[in-house]
Design a protein around this motif. Structure first.
Motif: not given
Length: 141
Positions: A32-55
């Motif tokens: 990971f570098d900072s850009a990868m972590l930012d992209a990872c965070e966006r994706t994980l937020r979207d997945v959480c939203d799909d589950f009705g969860a919140r990051l």
């Protein structure tokens, strides 16, 4: 389901469930570098939203990430983790192919194991502070 007053309220349930998750890269490779972590965070937020969860909080270092997730009682932690790791691995491999390949991670992006800690007794502010304090890699130019 409404979220208010720090409690999630539904028709038949009132809950406040948090889990602290840690995912480690395969072979603990520093990918990971900072850009990868930012992209990872966006994706994980979207997945959480799909589950009705919140990051609630996200951060990481070069070889692992920490997540603090608030989730509804109908969601199992194992199903949430399976989706979080699967979707993020596919996205990271597609978007950051050269970085992932340079790390010599064959087959899987994430280690098959993970840490899941109930956040029931720990103050959420303390967990958020701990996750915020991770040594995030500096942005590359």
């Amino acid at each position: 389901m409404n979220i208010s007053d720090d409690y999630r309220r539904g028709r038949h349930v009132v809950s406040r469930l948090h889990v602290h998750l840690v995912f480690v890269t395969k072979y603990r490779r520093g990918v990971f570098d900072s850009a990868m972590l930012d992209a990872c965070e966006r994706t994980l937020r979207d997945v959480c939203d799909d589950f009705g969860a919140r990051l609630v909080e996200f951060n990481g270092e070069d070889d692992h990430v920490h997540l603090l997730v608030e989730y509804p009682p109908k969601v199992t932690v194992s199903a949430l983790v399976n989706s979080l790791k699967g979707v993020s691995a596919r996205m990271l491999r597609a978007e950051f192919t050269s970085q992932v390949n340079q790390a010599s991670i064959r087959g899987h992006f994430w280690s098959p194991s993970y840490l899941a800690v109930s956040a029931g007794d720990a103050p959420i502010a303390l967990l958020r502070e701990y996750i915020e304090g991770q040594r995030r890699p500096a942005p590359t130019r």
